[in-house]
Design an enzyme around this catalytic site. Sequence first.
Site, PDB file in Angstrom:
ATOM      1  N   ASN A 202      36.898  15.747 -17.802  1.00 26.92           N
ATOM      2  CA  ASN A 202      37.893  15.205 -18.714  1.00 26.92           C
ATOM      3  C   ASN A 202      38.539  16.364 -19.481  1.00 26.92           C
ATOM      4  O   ASN A 202      38.168  17.527 -19.303  1.00 26.92           O
ATOM      5  CB  ASN A 202      37.284  14.153 -19.655  1.00 26.92           C
ATOM      6  CG  ASN A 202      36.167  14.702 -20.519  1.00 26.92           C
ATOM      7  OD1 ASN A 202      36.183  15.867 -20.941  1.00 26.92           O
ATOM      8  ND2 ASN A 202      35.165  13.870 -20.806  1.00 26.92           N
ATOM      9  N   LYS A 203      39.485  16.049 -20.325  1.00 27.08           N
ATOM     10  CA  LYS A 203      40.252  17.091 -21.016  1.00 27.08           C
ATOM     11  C   LYS A 203      39.352  17.989 -21.859  1.00 27.08           C
ATOM     12  O   LYS A 203      39.460  19.225 -21.808  1.00 27.08           O
ATOM     13  CB  LYS A 203      41.319  16.433 -21.897  1.00 27.08           C
ATOM     14  CG  LYS A 203      42.210  17.399 -22.653  1.00 27.08           C
ATOM     15  CD  LYS A 203      43.256  16.629 -23.458  1.00 27.08           C
ATOM     16  CE  LYS A 203      44.111  17.542 -24.309  1.00 27.08           C
ATOM     17  NZ  LYS A 203      45.118  16.768 -25.095  1.00 27.08           N
ATOM     18  N   LYS A 204      38.436  17.390 -22.620  1.00 28.96           N
ATOM     19  CA  LYS A 204      37.546  18.164 -23.477  1.00 28.96           C
ATOM     20  C   LYS A 204      36.656  19.080 -22.650  1.00 28.96           C
ATOM     21  O   LYS A 204      36.457  20.256 -22.973  1.00 28.96           O
ATOM     22  CB  LYS A 204      36.708  17.215 -24.329  1.00 28.96           C
ATOM     23  CG  LYS A 204      35.761  17.917 -25.289  1.00 28.96           C
ATOM     24  CD  LYS A 204      34.965  16.903 -26.106  1.00 28.96           C
ATOM     25  CE  LYS A 204      33.982  17.596 -27.044  1.00 28.96           C
ATOM     26  NZ  LYS A 204      33.192  16.594 -27.836  1.00 28.96           N
ATOM     27  N   GLU A 205      36.104  18.544 -21.555  1.00 34.33           N
ATOM     28  CA  GLU A 205      35.231  19.330 -20.691  1.00 34.33           C
ATOM     29  C   GLU A 205      35.989  20.490 -20.048  1.00 34.33           C
ATOM     30  O   GLU A 205      35.479  21.606 -19.940  1.00 34.33           O
ATOM     31  CB  GLU A 205      34.621  18.431 -19.615  1.00 34.33           C
ATOM     32  CG  GLU A 205      33.620  17.420 -20.159  1.00 34.33           C
ATOM     33  CD  GLU A 205      33.275  16.334 -19.160  1.00 34.33           C
ATOM     34  OE1 GLU A 205      32.234  15.672 -19.341  1.00 34.33           O
ATOM     35  OE2 GLU A 205      34.053  16.125 -18.201  1.00 34.33           O
ATOM     36  N   ASP A 270      32.491   7.707 -14.266  1.00 36.37           N
ATOM     37  CA  ASP A 270      31.765   7.356 -13.038  1.00 36.37           C
ATOM     38  C   ASP A 270      32.634   6.504 -12.127  1.00 36.37           C
ATOM     39  O   ASP A 270      32.620   6.666 -10.903  1.00 36.37           O
ATOM     40  CB  ASP A 270      30.488   6.583 -13.384  1.00 36.37           C
ATOM     41  CG  ASP A 270      29.509   7.397 -14.210  1.00 36.37           C
ATOM     42  OD1 ASP A 270      29.545   8.638 -14.114  1.00 36.37           O
ATOM     43  OD2 ASP A 270      28.720   6.795 -14.960  1.00 36.37           O
TER      44      ASP A 270
END
Length: 475
Positions: A202-205, A270
């Site tokens: 995701n964006k944060k990751e 998921d």
Amino acid sequence: MLEAFLTLPKNPPHVLVVGDIIIDHYIWGESERLSPEAPVQVVDVKDESRRLGGAGNVADNLIALGASVDLCGVVGADGGQAWLFETLQALSIGTSGILVDPKRPTSQKSRVMISKQQVLRVDRERKEPIDKDTCAVLLEKARGLLEKADVLILSDYLKGVLDTHLCQELIKRAKAQDKIILCDPKGKDYSKYTNADLITPNKKEAQMATGVEIVDDMSLKQALSHFKDKLQIATPLITLSEQGMAFLDKDLHKIPTIAKEVYDVSGAGDTVIAALAFCLGLGYPIEQACHFANAAAAVVVAKVGSAQASYAEVLDFLQKHHHKGQKVLDRPTLCALLQAMHPPKIIFTNGCFDLLHRGHVEYLQKAKALGGLLVVGLNSDSSVRRLKGNTRPVCDQDARAFVLAGLECVDFVVIFEEDTPLELIKALKPHILVKGADYAGKEIVGSSLVQEVVLIDLVKGYSTTSTLEKIQNRH
């Protein structure tokens, strides 16, 4: 985009999921007061439930879509292990790749839910890597299961299963066998996913792994390019929450989200990787796979808790959010769609509908006015020839279906090959069967299978036969 998914897959992909298996435990309750001991809510527990989480939830989502699945991971020798094996086997998820390690607990996330809102989470787990002997056995089992798989998913939740050695050995073996490799990454160091076909942070990751603050398309492309150039990821992808997702091949592609209601984002990642694996395993191009995955995510975030999206539910969602809609469906696809939609009333009628005229239109309008979903069974060309002779139909089945679908009162059209619609009625399970008033006193095929039969008066002076006679007389 909808048209690409309207035919249900005949040969669904076989997917091997390797990663951290987690139990999602939910405590459902109500709260009407604060504790006198501390400024916290007092929860009156009404129910508890357990669901598959982590790599298990990925496997569950794949099963819901129709894939065949084997699951590899490590669980503890405890009550959670027993529940997991029982649940996985009930879903027909292969469990031969799951190892029991008595030195570790089965990972469990307990969520306290009040009025559909999560107020607290308690984790029971050990995050240190599994020992070398366990890793060696797990790798050997995964290698064996990989032989029959079309797609490999590495589902990483940093619970100790997916270390660099195991990931790289599996990626190397999968590439040698021309398997599709997808990784749901975690942490800062993505080197263990090097050479995978697709990753889905995701964006944060992605920001944490690349050091790039994603604020616009330029920085988004920079982050994706980092994965592509540094890690040789064939198609890096970043999920962007309410902004959809983006991937990079030769160019940057952004796929907007289509979620309308969001109750709980638990497990949405998921669902995305499961849907992508499912579509790529079927041979769909990445852009179509992303549209499908977006729709699957929209289905699950509208539910509470880690959830799944069936193929029929995704198809229903795409149908509802498709600008023009798709009305002409084959029998299996329509059955699946109706099952997902759960319409309170299905109205069915059938006929040849050759040279559509005013009588046809008024008849169908009256059928729709009964208040439900109107499905029209259309005799195929070969069926019409058997019933009416070799000079009919005048218009082929595709043309007749297209014209019927253009009527606002018609919801779906399905072509059938048989002389009667009996098998179609058995499959669709309509509530109301509509026929013309000229069937009064006659035996009506399928009448015993429906709740109600309605006879509708026909407009006098209109029929395909009379229209053809007028045309012939003019010549």
